[in-house]
Write a protein that holds these residues in place. Structure first.
Motif, PDB file in Angstrom:
ATOM      1  N   PRO A  28       0.819  -1.211   0.000  1.00 47.58           N
ATOM      2  CA  PRO A  28       0.000   0.000   0.000  1.00 47.58           C
ATOM      3  C   PRO A  28       0.855   1.264   0.000  1.00 47.58           C
ATOM      4  O   PRO A  28       1.936   1.292   0.591  1.00 47.58           O
ATOM      5  CB  PRO A  28      -0.797  -0.108   1.306  1.00 47.58           C
ATOM      6  CG  PRO A  28      -0.743  -1.538   1.678  1.00 47.58           C
ATOM      7  CD  PRO A  28       0.576  -2.044   1.180  1.00 47.58           C
ATOM      8  N   ILE A  29       0.346   2.291  -0.669  1.00 42.19           N
ATOM      9  CA  ILE A  29       0.923   3.628  -0.574  1.00 42.19           C
ATOM     10  C   ILE A  29       0.004   4.410   0.346  1.00 42.19           C
ATOM     11  O   ILE A  29      -1.145   4.697   0.010  1.00 42.19           O
ATOM     12  CB  ILE A  29       1.030   4.296  -1.947  1.00 42.19           C
ATOM     13  CG1 ILE A  29       1.959   3.482  -2.857  1.00 42.19           C
ATOM     14  CG2 ILE A  29       1.547   5.730  -1.808  1.00 42.19           C
ATOM     15  CD1 ILE A  29       2.016   3.986  -4.283  1.00 42.19           C
ATOM     16  N   LEU A  30       0.503   4.724   1.513  1.00 43.01           N
ATOM     17  CA  LEU A  30      -0.299   5.339   2.568  1.00 43.01           C
ATOM     18  C   LEU A  30       0.126   6.795   2.739  1.00 43.01           C
ATOM     19  O   LEU A  30       1.313   7.099   2.811  1.00 43.01           O
ATOM     20  CB  LEU A  30      -0.086   4.572   3.875  1.00 43.01           C
ATOM     21  CG  LEU A  30      -1.047   4.811   5.040  1.00 43.01           C
ATOM     22  CD1 LEU A  30      -2.457   4.366   4.665  1.00 43.01           C
ATOM     23  CD2 LEU A  30      -0.562   4.050   6.271  1.00 43.01           C
TER      24      LEU A  30
ATOM     25  N   GLY B   4      -6.295  18.099  16.763  1.00 44.92           N
ATOM     26  CA  GLY B   4      -7.103  17.520  17.817  1.00 44.92           C
ATOM     27  C   GLY B   4      -7.050  16.011  17.904  1.00 44.92           C
ATOM     28  O   GLY B   4      -7.876  15.391  18.569  1.00 44.92           O
ATOM     29  N   GLY B   5      -6.091  15.383  17.221  1.00 48.52           N
ATOM     30  CA  GLY B   5      -5.984  13.928  17.214  1.00 48.52           C
ATOM     31  C   GLY B   5      -6.605  13.280  15.995  1.00 48.52           C
ATOM     32  O   GLY B   5      -6.454  12.081  15.769  1.00 48.52           O
ATOM     33  N   ILE B   6      -7.319  14.049  15.175  1.00 49.52           N
ATOM     34  CA  ILE B   6      -7.971  13.506  13.985  1.00 49.52           C
ATOM     35  C   ILE B   6      -6.958  13.450  12.836  1.00 49.52           C
ATOM     36  O   ILE B   6      -6.334  14.460  12.500  1.00 49.52           O
ATOM     37  CB  ILE B   6      -9.190  14.347  13.593  1.00 49.52           C
ATOM     38  CG1 ILE B   6     -10.227  14.333  14.718  1.00 49.52           C
ATOM     39  CG2 ILE B   6      -9.814  13.827  12.299  1.00 49.52           C
ATOM     40  CD1 ILE B   6     -11.426  15.217  14.473  1.00 49.52           C
ATOM     41  N   VAL B   7      -6.788  12.272  12.246  1.00 48.53           N
ATOM     42  CA  VAL B   7      -5.844  12.068  11.150  1.00 48.53           C
ATOM     43  C   VAL B   7      -6.577  11.376   9.998  1.00 48.53           C
ATOM     44  O   VAL B   7      -7.231  10.354  10.202  1.00 48.53           O
ATOM     45  CB  VAL B   7      -4.649  11.202  11.588  1.00 48.53           C
ATOM     46  CG1 VAL B   7      -3.692  10.973  10.409  1.00 48.53           C
ATOM     47  CG2 VAL B   7      -3.911  11.858  12.749  1.00 48.53           C
ATOM     48  N   GLN B   8      -6.471  11.952   8.803  1.00 40.48           N
ATOM     49  CA  GLN B   8      -7.084  11.325   7.625  1.00 40.48           C
ATOM     50  C   GLN B   8      -6.021  10.527   6.879  1.00 40.48           C
ATOM     51  O   GLN B   8      -4.955  11.045   6.550  1.00 40.48           O
ATOM     52  CB  GLN B   8      -7.687  12.367   6.688  1.00 40.48           C
ATOM     53  CG  GLN B   8      -8.443  11.742   5.520  1.00 40.48           C
ATOM     54  CD  GLN B   8      -9.002  12.767   4.561  1.00 40.48           C
ATOM     55  OE1 GLN B   8      -8.263  13.334   3.752  1.00 40.48           O
ATOM     56  NE2 GLN B   8     -10.298  13.020   4.645  1.00 40.48           N
ATOM     57  N   LEU B   9      -6.307   9.252   6.622  1.00 37.78           N
ATOM     58  CA  LEU B   9      -5.379   8.350   5.944  1.00 37.78           C
ATOM     59  C   LEU B   9      -5.958   7.957   4.589  1.00 37.78           C
ATOM     60  O   LEU B   9      -7.100   7.503   4.498  1.00 37.78           O
ATOM     61  CB  LEU B   9      -5.147   7.096   6.789  1.00 37.78           C
ATOM     62  CG  LEU B   9      -4.523   7.328   8.167  1.00 37.78           C
ATOM     63  CD1 LEU B   9      -4.727   6.121   9.046  1.00 37.78           C
ATOM     64  CD2 LEU B   9      -3.048   7.649   8.040  1.00 37.78           C
TER      65      LEU B   9
ATOM     66  N   GLN C 189       3.356  -6.788   1.120  1.00 36.79           N
ATOM     67  CA  GLN C 189       4.251  -6.121   2.059  1.00 36.79           C
ATOM     68  C   GLN C 189       3.526  -5.008   2.791  1.00 36.79           C
ATOM     69  O   GLN C 189       2.539  -4.451   2.301  1.00 36.79           O
ATOM     70  CB  GLN C 189       5.447  -5.523   1.312  1.00 36.79           C
ATOM     71  CG  GLN C 189       6.208  -6.506   0.436  1.00 36.79           C
ATOM     72  CD  GLN C 189       7.260  -5.792  -0.384  1.00 36.79           C
ATOM     73  OE1 GLN C 189       7.990  -4.950   0.113  1.00 36.79           O
ATOM     74  NE2 GLN C 189       7.320  -6.118  -1.658  1.00 36.79           N
ATOM     75  N   PHE C 190       4.034  -4.674   3.973  1.00 36.03           N
ATOM     76  CA  PHE C 190       3.511  -3.517   4.688  1.00 36.03           C
ATOM     77  C   PHE C 190       3.984  -2.235   4.012  1.00 36.03           C
ATOM     78  O   PHE C 190       5.059  -2.176   3.414  1.00 36.03           O
ATOM     79  CB  PHE C 190       3.969  -3.536   6.148  1.00 36.03           C
ATOM     80  CG  PHE C 190       3.114  -4.401   7.034  1.00 36.03           C
ATOM     81  CD1 PHE C 190       2.089  -3.846   7.790  1.00 36.03           C
ATOM     82  CD2 PHE C 190       3.319  -5.777   7.089  1.00 36.03           C
ATOM     83  CE1 PHE C 190       1.295  -4.639   8.598  1.00 36.03           C
ATOM     84  CE2 PHE C 190       2.524  -6.577   7.893  1.00 36.03           C
ATOM     85  CZ  PHE C 190       1.510  -6.006   8.651  1.00 36.03           C
ATOM     86  N   SER C 191       3.162  -1.203   4.097  1.00 37.11           N
ATOM     87  CA  SER C 191       3.532   0.101   3.547  1.00 37.11           C
ATOM     88  C   SER C 191       4.703   0.689   4.327  1.00 37.11           C
ATOM     89  O   SER C 191       5.023   0.238   5.435  1.00 37.11           O
ATOM     90  CB  SER C 191       2.339   1.064   3.632  1.00 37.11           C
ATOM     91  OG  SER C 191       2.080   1.388   5.000  1.00 37.11           O
ATOM     92  N   ASP C 192       5.337   1.694   3.739  1.00 35.99           N
ATOM     93  CA  ASP C 192       6.331   2.453   4.489  1.00 35.99           C
ATOM     94  C   ASP C 192       5.636   3.099   5.685  1.00 35.99           C
ATOM     95  O   ASP C 192       4.480   3.536   5.591  1.00 35.99           O
ATOM     96  CB  ASP C 192       6.949   3.548   3.614  1.00 35.99           C
ATOM     97  CG  ASP C 192       7.758   2.960   2.463  1.00 35.99           C
ATOM     98  OD1 ASP C 192       8.222   1.812   2.590  1.00 35.99           O
ATOM     99  OD2 ASP C 192       7.900   3.637   1.435  1.00 35.99           O
ATOM    100  N   GLU C 193       6.318   3.162   6.811  1.00 36.07           N
ATOM    101  CA  GLU C 193       5.716   3.750   8.008  1.00 36.07           C
ATOM    102  C   GLU C 193       5.624   5.273   7.886  1.00 36.07           C
ATOM    103  O   GLU C 193       6.530   5.923   7.354  1.00 36.07           O
ATOM    104  CB  GLU C 193       6.524   3.388   9.249  1.00 36.07           C
ATOM    105  CG  GLU C 193       6.367   1.943   9.683  1.00 36.07           C
ATOM    106  CD  GLU C 193       7.000   1.655  11.032  1.00 36.07           C
ATOM    107  OE1 GLU C 193       7.563   2.609  11.624  1.00 36.07           O
ATOM    108  OE2 GLU C 193       6.936   0.513  11.499  1.00 36.07           O
TER     109      GLU C 193
END
Length: 206
Positions: A118-120, A127-132, A195-199
């Motif tokens: 995945p490309i994340l 305020g803690g809200i994160v859009q992915l 595979q896992f995405s880059d962190e």
């Protein structure tokens, strides 16, 4: 037993701490042998600290606003362009060579499920809200993992089938910035593949 560092690391805590230090040292100057010049230097440090942190916060807000405007414009232009492309392809005179010239024919691709990655991307919305946002390719969705500041490992945050996903958890400490690490892996059915995405490391601002 070793003691922790007395200087805080978060910007808000550091400002409060240095304000207190500046005021307290002024009351103890004679007892501790500090001169007026020493106090002037401490006051100058304090002023510079406030100015630079304030400027950095303003720049972060401006960058967030600019990125939100960019994402909105890109989405609008993409939607408009796809509509124009569909209109062109629906015309009786349309042939594939015209589509090639216009650049509106996608290239054929073959994706090996074992190589899915995945490309994340992430946008802090305060305020803690994160859009992915993520790419599905031909998968059914993704599992999103997260590690919050103070945690020792990544844990499953959500199984999501549609991009974008919004992490709506509030900050661990209200008003205090928080670092979060995100990564994701594709799903076929209930199975994780590839595979896992880059962190991604996201600085969640108040």
């Amino acid at each position: 037993m070793p003691k922790s560092d007395y200087i805080p690391h978060s910007d808000s805590d550091l400002l409060l701490w240095h304000d207190h230090f500046k005021n307290a040292i002024a009351t103890l100057k004679d007892s501790l042998g500090f001169s007026d010049a020493d106090l002037a230097a401490i006051n100058a440090d304090n002023e510079q600290l406030h100015q630079t942190i304030s400027a950095a916060n303003a720049a972060a807000v401006a960058a967030h606003s600019a990125n939100a405007a960019k994402s909105s414009t890109i989405g609008e232009v993409e939607n408009n362009t796809r509509a124009h492309a569909r209109r062109a392809k629906a015309q009786p005179a349309y042939v594939e060579s015209m589509g090639v010239l216009l650049g509106i024919i996608g290239s054929a691709t073959h994706i090996d499920p074992a190589s899915y990655k995945p490309i994340l991307t992430a946008t802090d919305q305060t305020g803690g809200i994160v859009q992915l946002k993520f790419n599905k390719y031909k998968s059914d969705g993704i599992n999103i993992y997260c590690q919050r500041e103070g945690e020792t490992e990544l844990t499953l945050l959500s199984r999501t089938l549609v991009s974008p996903f919004t992490d709506k958890r509030p900050l661990l400490v209200a008003g205090k910035p928080e670092l979060r690490r995100y990564t994701a892996v594709h799903l076929l059915g209930d199975d994780e593949v590839g595979q896992f995405s880059d962190e991604l490391v996201v600085n969640c601002t108040p």
